[in-house]
Design a protein around this motif. Structure first.
Motif, short mmCIF file in Angstrom:
data_model
loop_
_atom_site.label_atom_id
_atom_site.label_comp_id
_atom_site.label_asym_id
_atom_site.label_seq_id
_atom_site.Cartn_x
_atom_site.Cartn_y
_atom_site.Cartn_z
N ARG A 1 0.83 -1.21 0.00
CA ARG A 1 0.00 0.00 0.00
C ARG A 1 0.87 1.26 0.00
O ARG A 1 0.57 2.23 -0.69
CB ARG A 1 -0.94 -0.02 1.21
N ARG A 2 1.97 1.24 0.77
CA ARG A 2 2.89 2.39 0.78
C ARG A 2 3.51 2.61 -0.59
O ARG A 2 3.62 3.74 -1.06
CB ARG A 2 3.99 2.19 1.82
N ALA A 3 3.93 1.52 -1.22
CA ALA A 3 4.61 1.64 -2.51
C ALA A 3 3.65 1.89 -3.67
O ALA A 3 4.00 2.57 -4.63
CB ALA A 3 5.42 0.36 -2.78
N TYR A 4 2.44 1.36 -3.57
CA TYR A 4 1.45 1.46 -4.65
C TYR A 4 0.09 1.82 -4.07
O TYR A 4 -0.79 0.98 -3.92
CB TYR A 4 1.35 0.12 -5.41
N PRO A 5 -0.13 3.09 -3.75
CA PRO A 5 -1.35 3.50 -3.07
C PRO A 5 -2.64 3.20 -3.84
O PRO A 5 -3.69 3.03 -3.23
CB PRO A 5 -1.19 5.01 -2.88
N ASN A 6 -2.58 3.12 -5.15
CA ASN A 6 -3.79 2.91 -5.95
C ASN A 6 -4.00 1.48 -6.41
O ASN A 6 -4.97 1.19 -7.11
CB ASN A 6 -3.78 3.84 -7.16
N LEU A 7 -3.12 0.57 -6.03
CA LEU A 7 -3.22 -0.82 -6.45
C LEU A 7 -4.36 -1.52 -5.70
O LEU A 7 -4.55 -1.30 -4.50
CB LEU A 7 -1.89 -1.53 -6.17
N HIS A 8 -5.11 -2.33 -6.41
CA HIS A 8 -6.18 -3.11 -5.78
C HIS A 8 -5.55 -4.34 -5.13
O HIS A 8 -5.00 -5.20 -5.81
CB HIS A 8 -7.21 -3.55 -6.82
N ILE A 9 -5.63 -4.39 -3.81
CA ILE A 9 -5.06 -5.51 -3.04
C ILE A 9 -6.20 -6.32 -2.46
O ILE A 9 -6.96 -5.82 -1.62
CB ILE A 9 -4.16 -5.01 -1.89
N ARG A 10 -6.34 -7.54 -2.89
CA ARG A 10 -7.35 -8.45 -2.34
C ARG A 10 -6.68 -9.31 -1.28
O ARG A 10 -5.69 -9.98 -1.54
CB ARG A 10 -7.95 -9.32 -3.43
N ALA A 11 -7.23 -9.29 -0.07
CA ALA A 11 -6.70 -10.06 1.05
C ALA A 11 -7.57 -11.29 1.28
O ALA A 11 -8.78 -11.15 1.48
CB ALA A 11 -6.67 -9.20 2.31
#
Length: 139
Positions: free
Chosen positions: A22-32
């Motif tokens: 999230r710090r490196a790619y604030p706009n990336l969609h991360i599914r947990a």
């Protein structure tokens, strides 16, 4: 683009991955995806875009992602102290996604990559590999 982070038990490795991504790619969609509700909740609190819990969620999503991150135990049936079912491991292993996996002393798998390092070293390397993969996928 969506990426997938999988973890179980207390979700600590997944939390650390989500935070750094999230710090490196604030706009990336991360599914947990957690093997249990606690792991999922911890990753969502760390900044994952969305999440789900359990065997079906992991099986369903593994084949739909381009990159999967998590501890190496997500490839081992009965990994994570039995939380990772053989069907989950097969779905992750059978996925065409690039898998960026962190070594763990807890799963009795040793990777011949040199001396043991603190988890932060592995997290940093995972983010560097993710950066390379995202660059490759968007070019």
């Amino acid at each position: 683009m969506e990426i997938l982070v999988i973890d179980g038990q207390g979700g600590g490795v997944g939390r650390a991955l989500v935070e750094q991504i999230r710090r490196a790619y604030p706009n990336l969609h991360i599914r947990a995806l957690g093997t249990n509700a606690t792991a999922t909740a911890v990753m969502l609190k760390a900044g994952a875009t969305d999440g789900a819990t359990g065997e079906n969620a992991i099986i369903y999503n593994a084949s739909r992602m381009q990159v999967i991150l998590g501890p190496v135990a997500i490839l081992v049936g009965n990994g994570l102290l039995g939380e990772l079912t053989p069907a989950m491991a097969a779905a992750v292993g059978g996925s065409d996604a690039v898998k960026i996996l962190l070594p763990s002393q807890r799963c009795n798998i040793r990777l011949a990559v040199g001396p043991l390092q603190p988890m932060q070293v592995y997290l940093n390397e995972a983010i560097a590999q993710l950066e390379e993969e995202l660059r490759r996928l968007t070019d």
